[in-house]
Write a protein that holds these residues in place. Structure first.
Motif, PDB file in Angstrom:
ATOM      1  N   ILE A   5     -24.049 -12.832  -5.036  1.00 37.96           N
ATOM      2  CA  ILE A   5     -24.527 -11.897  -6.000  1.00 37.96           C
ATOM      3  C   ILE A   5     -23.426 -11.165  -6.419  1.00 37.96           C
ATOM      4  O   ILE A   5     -22.447 -10.704  -6.469  1.00 37.96           O
ATOM      5  N   LEU A  45     -23.973  -7.963 -12.197  1.00 40.69           N
ATOM      6  CA  LEU A  45     -23.932  -8.815 -10.721  1.00 40.69           C
ATOM      7  C   LEU A  45     -24.672  -7.775  -9.786  1.00 40.69           C
ATOM      8  O   LEU A  45     -25.826  -8.134  -9.717  1.00 40.69           O
ATOM      9  N   ALA A  49     -28.242  -8.702  -8.141  1.00 42.53           N
ATOM     10  CA  ALA A  49     -28.771  -8.658  -6.799  1.00 42.53           C
ATOM     11  C   ALA A  49     -30.050  -7.409  -6.390  1.00 42.53           C
ATOM     12  O   ALA A  49     -30.886  -8.126  -5.565  1.00 42.53           O
TER      13      ALA A  49
END
Length: 108
Positions: A5, A45, A49
């Motif tokens: 990720i 993203l 994460a």
């Protein structure tokens, strides 16, 4: 999974930055949507994460450092911008720093 990720966030951010360069200050309108989409993907993203437990210091440090290094290389490849010996040494140092951070991340 968190590392994949984060890698996606890095690639998205570098793509957005290079597209911003290609847009010549957003004067080339065709690049506006790719810039916006790639930056949104990068932050989305990175958020994913972090929400999956990656420590912010590690995630942001690697994201920012890798982005700088990859953007410099991408600017050389796509736009013929200078990549000096000092810059290459800096990129090697960034890579070493990212490696050390990853090693010290332990189970993350």
């Amino acid at each position: 999974m968190m590392w994949l990720i984060l890698a996606g966030a890095i690639v998205s951010e570098v793509t957005a930055t290079l597209a911003l360069r290609a847009s010549e200050g957003l004067r080339k309108k065709v690049w506006i949507a790719p810039v916006a989409i790639a930056y949104a993907a990068a932050f989305g993203l990175l958020t994913l994460a972090l929400s999956n437990g990656m420590p912010v210091g590690i995630a942001y440090g690697i994201w920012a450092a890798s982005g700088v290094a990859l953007t410099a290389v991408g600017a050389r490849v796509f736009f013929g911008e200078r990549l000096t010996v000092r810059m290459m040494i800096g990129i090697v140092l960034i890579a070493a720093g990212v490696f050390v951070i990853e090693l010290s991340a332990g189970g993350h």
